[in-house]
Design a protein around this motif. Sequence first.
Motif, PDB file in Angstrom:
ATOM      1  N   GLN A 253       0.831  -1.194   0.000  1.00 55.11           N
ATOM      2  CA  GLN A 253       0.000   0.000   0.000  1.00 55.11           C
ATOM      3  C   GLN A 253       0.874   1.256   0.000  1.00 55.11           C
ATOM      4  O   GLN A 253       1.725   1.425   0.866  1.00 55.11           O
ATOM      5  N   VAL A 254       0.657   2.114  -0.998  1.00 53.30           N
ATOM      6  CA  VAL A 254       1.369   3.397  -1.081  1.00 53.30           C
ATOM      7  C   VAL A 254       0.348   4.476  -1.410  1.00 53.30           C
ATOM      8  O   VAL A 254      -0.234   4.482  -2.496  1.00 53.30           O
ATOM      9  N   ASP A 255       0.112   5.372  -0.468  1.00 48.39           N
ATOM     10  CA  ASP A 255      -0.865   6.457  -0.636  1.00 48.39           C
ATOM     11  C   ASP A 255      -2.243   5.922  -1.028  1.00 48.39           C
ATOM     12  O   ASP A 255      -2.927   6.464  -1.912  1.00 48.39           O
ATOM     13  N   GLY A 256      -2.652   4.840  -0.379  1.00 50.19           N
ATOM     14  CA  GLY A 256      -3.965   4.270  -0.639  1.00 50.19           C
ATOM     15  C   GLY A 256      -4.066   3.436  -1.896  1.00 50.19           C
ATOM     16  O   GLY A 256      -5.141   2.954  -2.235  1.00 50.19           O
ATOM     17  N   LYS A 257      -2.941   3.245  -2.609  1.00 44.13           N
ATOM     18  CA  LYS A 257      -2.940   2.447  -3.832  1.00 44.13           C
ATOM     19  C   LYS A 257      -2.047   1.228  -3.645  1.00 44.13           C
ATOM     20  O   LYS A 257      -1.028   1.292  -2.952  1.00 44.13           O
ATOM     21  N   GLU A 258      -2.438   0.125  -4.288  1.00 41.42           N
ATOM     22  CA  GLU A 258      -1.623  -1.078  -4.251  1.00 41.42           C
ATOM     23  C   GLU A 258      -0.588  -1.035  -5.372  1.00 41.42           C
ATOM     24  O   GLU A 258      -0.932  -0.843  -6.540  1.00 41.42           O
ATOM     25  N   VAL A 259       0.682  -1.202  -5.004  1.00 42.88           N
ATOM     26  CA  VAL A 259       1.753  -1.209  -5.999  1.00 42.88           C
ATOM     27  C   VAL A 259       2.621  -2.440  -5.778  1.00 42.88           C
ATOM     28  O   VAL A 259       2.775  -2.922  -4.653  1.00 42.88           O
ATOM     29  N   LEU A 260       3.179  -2.948  -6.871  1.00 44.91           N
ATOM     30  CA  LEU A 260       4.111  -4.065  -6.780  1.00 44.91           C
ATOM     31  C   LEU A 260       5.482  -3.532  -6.392  1.00 44.91           C
ATOM     32  O   LEU A 260       5.941  -2.528  -6.941  1.00 44.91           O
ATOM     33  N   GLY A 261       6.128  -4.204  -5.459  1.00 42.81           N
ATOM     34  CA  GLY A 261       7.432  -3.724  -5.053  1.00 42.81           C
ATOM     35  C   GLY A 261       8.117  -4.638  -4.058  1.00 42.81           C
ATOM     36  O   GLY A 261       7.546  -5.629  -3.592  1.00 42.81           O
ATOM     37  N   ARG A 262       9.356  -4.272  -3.733  1.00 43.43           N
ATOM     38  CA  ARG A 262      10.146  -5.018  -2.750  1.00 43.43           C
ATOM     39  C   ARG A 262      10.405  -4.119  -1.552  1.00 43.43           C
ATOM     40  O   ARG A 262      10.926  -3.002  -1.678  1.00 43.43           O
ATOM     41  N   LEU A 263      10.036  -4.605  -0.388  1.00 47.30           N
ATOM     42  CA  LEU A 263      10.198  -3.849   0.848  1.00 47.30           C
ATOM     43  C   LEU A 263      11.551  -4.168   1.454  1.00 47.30           C
ATOM     44  O   LEU A 263      11.882  -5.325   1.719  1.00 47.30           O
ATOM     45  N   THR A 264      12.362  -3.139   1.662  1.00 41.27           N
ATOM     46  CA  THR A 264      13.685  -3.299   2.266  1.00 41.27           C
ATOM     47  C   THR A 264      13.792  -2.436   3.515  1.00 41.27           C
ATOM     48  O   THR A 264      12.868  -1.683   3.848  1.00 41.27           O
ATOM     49  N   ASN A 265      14.912  -2.546   4.193  1.00 41.97           N
ATOM     50  CA  ASN A 265      15.138  -1.718   5.387  1.00 41.97           C
ATOM     51  C   ASN A 265      15.255  -0.236   5.042  1.00 41.97           C
ATOM     52  O   ASN A 265      15.114   0.618   5.918  1.00 41.97           O
ATOM     53  N   TRP A 266      15.516   0.053   3.767  1.00 44.64           N
ATOM     54  CA  TRP A 266      15.701   1.450   3.345  1.00 44.64           C
ATOM     55  C   TRP A 266      14.440   2.023   2.710  1.00 44.64           C
ATOM     56  O   TRP A 266      14.411   3.184   2.325  1.00 44.64           O
ATOM     57  N   GLY A 267      13.411   1.206   2.576  1.00 43.15           N
ATOM     58  CA  GLY A 267      12.164   1.685   1.990  1.00 43.15           C
ATOM     59  C   GLY A 267      11.611   0.708   0.969  1.00 43.15           C
ATOM     60  O   GLY A 267      12.075  -0.435   0.846  1.00 43.15           O
ATOM     61  N   LEU A 268      10.610   1.161   0.227  1.00 43.49           N
ATOM     62  CA  LEU A 268       9.940   0.321  -0.758  1.00 43.49           C
ATOM     63  C   LEU A 268      10.469   0.631  -2.160  1.00 43.49           C
ATOM     64  O   LEU A 268      10.493   1.787  -2.579  1.00 43.49           O
ATOM     65  N   ILE A 269      10.881  -0.421  -2.862  1.00 41.66           N
ATOM     66  CA  ILE A 269      11.319  -0.285  -4.251  1.00 41.66           C
ATOM     67  C   ILE A 269      10.136  -0.637  -5.132  1.00 41.66           C
ATOM     68  O   ILE A 269       9.714  -1.799  -5.196  1.00 41.66           O
TER      69      ILE A 269
END
Length: 327
Positions: A253-269
Amino acid sequence: MSEAMAETTNWGRLQTEVKGYVGIDTIQEQIRKKALKRGFEFNVMVVGSSGLGKSTLVNTLFKAKVSRRSCMQSEKDPALIIPKTVEVQSISHVIEENGVRLKLTVTDTPGFGDHINNENCWLPILEYINEQYEKYLSEEINVSRKKQIPDSRVHVCLYFIAPTGHGLKPLDIEFMKRLDKVVNVVPIIAKADTLTIEEREHFKARIKQALNEADISTYPMKELETDEEDDNINTRIRDQMPFAVVGSDKSHQVDGKEVLGRLTNWGLIEVENHNHCEFANLRDMLIRTHLQDLKDVTHCIHYENFRFERLNARKKIDKGEDQESRC
């Protein structure tokens, strides 16, 4: 007399008045309906060492579980077992979107480049590609052939380059050198999130230099372009290649939208974010803009070369047999 002949035979002057609607513009719609009924076929091959995210990237491209794992799993030992030799495995799915049916075949090559001695490890891949051409040719030259020949020919080969940052390995160069004449090769940098932006650009420059020095022709090929518009589009694609991609089939979830990505310790890619990677550019080229062109180049260039060589070889064999029978 000459004036009368000019009036009746000059194509530039003669015009037929249309009294009512003819419907020539419906030809496009007729072709579209027939194509939708038949459906479409697209065959993708993924090549690269284990652990580069080949299956994940293909699943991300089509937003579905369309690729099998590159490695087999043992019932006794849950650890993944790498096959002893290069094995070519294919799996097909029918994907439907807005009434359009696409038969997608994904061909994986587990074991490629995973061994100490990788001599001739590209031969099973080359043999598989030629086998599909042979199947199509056999159906094509049959006396009573099918109305629509099943197309199992590989339309594009995605070659995964490890994100070392140093450049292409000798195996990368040898593979693309031998396969670029028989299939559309698209090199991509796997797991690009392991590189910084500066490292990525430097790595891409090294890869381009190595490809030019080895005279490797990747898709899209400049020598096939005859249209100025296509030339401009393909030039932009060539400038972006090899695509630095990140694959993920997990939603966040990013700003109420679903996005594909990889969650890391530095943030979401985010996979589809142009600022994070070039996955969107690769997807657009493969599916949105160049899917049909990939199929056309496969049929008109690679398959035609194979067809010419194979039929020419058969002709020579037949001539030799005739001469022997006469003697």
